[in-house]
Enzyme design. Sequence first.
Site, mmCIF file in Angstrom:
data_model
loop_
_atom_site.group_PDB
_atom_site.id
_atom_site.type_symbol
_atom_site.label_atom_id
_atom_site.label_comp_id
_atom_site.label_asym_id
_atom_site.label_seq_id
_atom_site.Cartn_x
_atom_site.Cartn_y
_atom_site.Cartn_z
ATOM 1 N N VAL A 162 19.976 -43.566 -48.032
ATOM 2 C CA VAL A 162 19.172 -42.770 -47.085
ATOM 3 C C VAL A 162 17.685 -43.101 -47.253
ATOM 4 C CG1 VAL A 162 18.462 -40.419 -46.485
ATOM 5 C CG2 VAL A 162 20.864 -40.935 -46.916
ATOM 6 N N GLU B 294 7.227 -44.454 -69.634
ATOM 7 C CA GLU B 294 7.373 -43.043 -69.301
ATOM 8 C C GLU B 294 8.751 -42.590 -69.782
ATOM 9 O OE1 GLU B 294 7.659 -41.949 -65.075
ATOM 10 O OE2 GLU B 294 6.119 -40.449 -65.476
ATOM 11 N N CYS C 259 5.067 -35.631 -64.108
ATOM 12 C CA CYS C 259 4.417 -36.952 -64.041
ATOM 13 C C CYS C 259 3.065 -36.957 -64.726
ATOM 14 C CB CYS C 259 4.303 -37.400 -62.589
ATOM 15 S SG CYS C 259 3.575 -36.169 -61.518
ATOM 16 N N LYS D 31 13.944 -36.483 -47.260
ATOM 17 C CA LYS D 31 15.087 -36.811 -48.116
ATOM 18 C C LYS D 31 14.777 -36.310 -49.526
ATOM 19 C CE LYS D 31 16.402 -39.610 -51.165
ATOM 20 N NZ LYS D 31 17.309 -38.850 -52.010
ATOM 21 N N GLU E 265 3.259 -41.636 -55.146
ATOM 22 C CA GLU E 265 2.869 -40.835 -56.317
ATOM 23 C C GLU E 265 3.916 -41.143 -57.368
ATOM 24 O OE1 GLU E 265 2.446 -38.829 -59.168
ATOM 25 O OE2 GLU E 265 3.531 -37.236 -58.148
HETATM 26 P P1 NDP Z 1 13.629 -42.065 -58.657
HETATM 27 O O1 NDP Z 1 12.298 -42.615 -58.505
HETATM 28 O O2 NDP Z 1 14.769 -42.981 -58.580
HETATM 29 O O3 NDP Z 1 13.865 -40.920 -57.563
HETATM 30 C C1 NDP Z 1 12.869 -40.335 -56.742
HETATM 31 C C2 NDP Z 1 13.330 -40.255 -55.304
HETATM 32 O O4 NDP Z 1 13.386 -41.575 -54.754
HETATM 33 C C3 NDP Z 1 14.740 -39.701 -55.135
HETATM 34 O O5 NDP Z 1 14.807 -38.962 -53.944
HETATM 35 C C4 NDP Z 1 15.563 -40.964 -55.065
HETATM 36 O O6 NDP Z 1 16.825 -40.800 -54.484
HETATM 37 C C5 NDP Z 1 14.674 -41.840 -54.222
HETATM 38 N N1 NDP Z 1 14.924 -43.265 -54.316
HETATM 39 C C6 NDP Z 1 15.463 -43.966 -55.347
HETATM 40 N N2 NDP Z 1 15.535 -45.268 -55.037
HETATM 41 C C7 NDP Z 1 15.041 -45.405 -53.777
HETATM 42 C C8 NDP Z 1 14.861 -46.503 -52.883
HETATM 43 N N3 NDP Z 1 15.206 -47.744 -53.234
HETATM 44 N N4 NDP Z 1 14.327 -46.276 -51.673
HETATM 45 C C9 NDP Z 1 13.953 -45.030 -51.317
HETATM 46 N N5 NDP Z 1 14.119 -43.953 -52.101
HETATM 47 C C10 NDP Z 1 14.645 -44.137 -53.323
HETATM 48 O O7 NDP Z 1 13.669 -41.239 -59.980
HETATM 49 P P2 NDP Z 1 14.920 -41.131 -60.978
HETATM 50 O O8 NDP Z 1 15.638 -39.917 -60.686
HETATM 51 O O9 NDP Z 1 15.709 -42.377 -61.058
HETATM 52 O O10 NDP Z 1 14.131 -40.998 -62.360
HETATM 53 C C11 NDP Z 1 13.930 -42.123 -63.169
HETATM 54 C C12 NDP Z 1 12.567 -42.096 -63.773
HETATM 55 O O11 NDP Z 1 11.563 -41.924 -62.769
HETATM 56 C C13 NDP Z 1 12.322 -40.953 -64.712
HETATM 57 O O12 NDP Z 1 12.751 -41.267 -65.991
HETATM 58 C C14 NDP Z 1 10.850 -40.800 -64.665
HETATM 59 O O13 NDP Z 1 10.266 -41.687 -65.577
HETATM 60 C C15 NDP Z 1 10.473 -41.218 -63.291
HETATM 61 N N6 NDP Z 1 10.177 -40.116 -62.382
HETATM 62 C C16 NDP Z 1 8.877 -39.855 -62.105
HETATM 63 C C17 NDP Z 1 8.548 -38.831 -61.274
HETATM 64 C C18 NDP Z 1 7.140 -38.509 -60.971
HETATM 65 O O14 NDP Z 1 6.854 -37.442 -60.451
HETATM 66 N N7 NDP Z 1 6.217 -39.388 -61.255
HETATM 67 C C19 NDP Z 1 9.569 -37.988 -60.670
HETATM 68 C C20 NDP Z 1 10.922 -38.344 -61.000
HETATM 69 C C21 NDP Z 1 11.184 -39.383 -61.823
HETATM 70 P P3 NDP Z 1 18.052 -40.206 -55.344
HETATM 71 O O15 NDP Z 1 18.214 -38.835 -54.802
HETATM 72 O O16 NDP Z 1 19.219 -41.083 -55.068
HETATM 73 O O17 NDP Z 1 17.666 -40.245 -56.780
#
Ligand code: NDP
Length: 473
Positions: free
Chosen positions: A207, A380, A280, A171, A246
């Site tokens: 999903v 972050e 990250c 996903k 991660e």
């Molecule tokens: P998310 O953590 O929400 O998204 C990462 C993935 O997880 C996406 O595919 C998302 O789906 C999915 N996801 C979200 N909620 C759930 C859940 N309850 N169960 C399973 N999967 C889920 O990142 P955001 O886009 O909201 O970003 C917000 C913050 O996260 C950023 O400001 C940043 O600080 C941090 N971030 C950190 C990352 C890293 O590499 N450490 C990467 C990205 C974000 P969907 O497609 O709907 O978003």
Amino acid sequence: MYHADKFYLNGAWTAPAAGGTLAEIVNPATEAVIGTMAMGTAEDVDRAVEAACSAFPAWSETSREARLDLLERILAGCTARKEDLAMAISAEIGAPISLARTAHVGLALAQLDMVVKTLREFAFETPHGSNTVRREPIGVAGLITAWNWPLVMVCNKVATALAAGCTVVLKPSEIAPLDARIFAEIVHEAGAPAGVFNLVQGAGQVVGAALCAHRGVAMVSFTGSTRAGIEVARNAAPTVKRVAQELGGKSPLIVLDDADLGTAVKTGVMQLMMNSGQTCVAPTRMLVPRDRYDDAVGIAAAVANGLKVGDPSDAGTQVGTISNRQQYEKVQRMIGIGIEEGARVAAGGPGRPDGLAHGLYARPTIFADVRNDMTIAREEIFGPVLAVIPYDDEDDAIAIANDTDYGLAAYVASGDTARARRVAARIRAGSVRINGASTDLSLPFGGYKASGNGRENGAHGLAEFLECKAVIG
Ligand code: NDP
């Protein structure tokens, strides 16, 4: 216009089950809609997991050579389509095209290559006296990826899981679905047996949550925010599946008093600003000796002011956009909070850079006079925003570096490598890079504390997808 209206299930592009919706794919540089994508439901997840479960017995028993064959064909396919992949990444997350080509696609190819090398050498069976320890694929792996380095995550997770003998349901982030679709086409062309690789797009809450809760899924490998990582673990707990997380970071760069200040500060700022700060492991807190503080802030501001921010399709652009509107607003909000809490803007600040009236562009921002208890030093931000923090001596620097909920990465700059290594040993983080050293993909990658609990890359990453069995006698 892109039309991502089907999912890849059981070896074929398949229409979503009834009840799904369509979402818009937005280019963050123009904020124009560039396509639509189908958003899956729990029913789509059921179909994907069923296919992956059916394919697991045969795939888990394939030889090392058969898995290597498939992975090498996937690597060749990605190499052949690297320009398509770079264009997709640039359009969906606003990465400069030069960065998309070299770093996003380049690193993804390097990850695939590293998985191939790791699989060639990995010992799945080791003698233990007269007994044996076997490493066996854990089962169906649910892979959930974020938007910031989308293809790198997809390639690394999928290839490692397949190398282990797992079948997968991917996903990808709904912000960055396009590169994942091209990747799925490549996997199909490479001849993956039906059900070994499945792709369902959609919202994390729908999903992603269904994947985490599913009884047929043995493991979830997740990259994203700590907030979502906690939800993933909660949803996975009732089925006692393995969860590899991660998550986020607030990584320090300690510039020791014997470092070349100019090189250390410039390297740190450039590492942070790459990908608009949406990495990250970005070094977002720069810790410098108090008596060199003003010089360090001046150098950091000059580097930030010199960055070329603009149109991602321009080959000369160094910093593109923030990837999506929600994230753009978060970055702007955090810059505002930094100012309210008394930090000084040494470069950048709120709003867009001069000359850019539209698009999700943020200003490369350097905050001085930052205390480690300020929000901008604790949370972050995931944007091009640096907090420069003074310290008194080495012990103080290490204490500030460790005074964080996170523990993903850290950086040390010093004229004395032995000293830098001693400091590295005292930092609570999953990786410490000394003097701007570039990454080595065969080394374990992951976090301490709220930065997660999994390890990716190399043999450690492959082991995450394996169960361990003792055969006695
Ligand atoms: P998310 O953590 O929400 O998204 C990462 C993935 O997880 C996406 O595919 C998302 O789906 C999915 N996801 C979200 N909620 C759930 C859940 N309850 N169960 C399973 N999967 C889920 O990142 P955001 O886009 O909201 O970003 C917000 C913050 O996260 C950023 O400001 C940043 O600080 C941090 N971030 C950190 C990352 C890293 O590499 N450490 C990467 C990205 C974000 P969907 O497609 O709907 O978003």
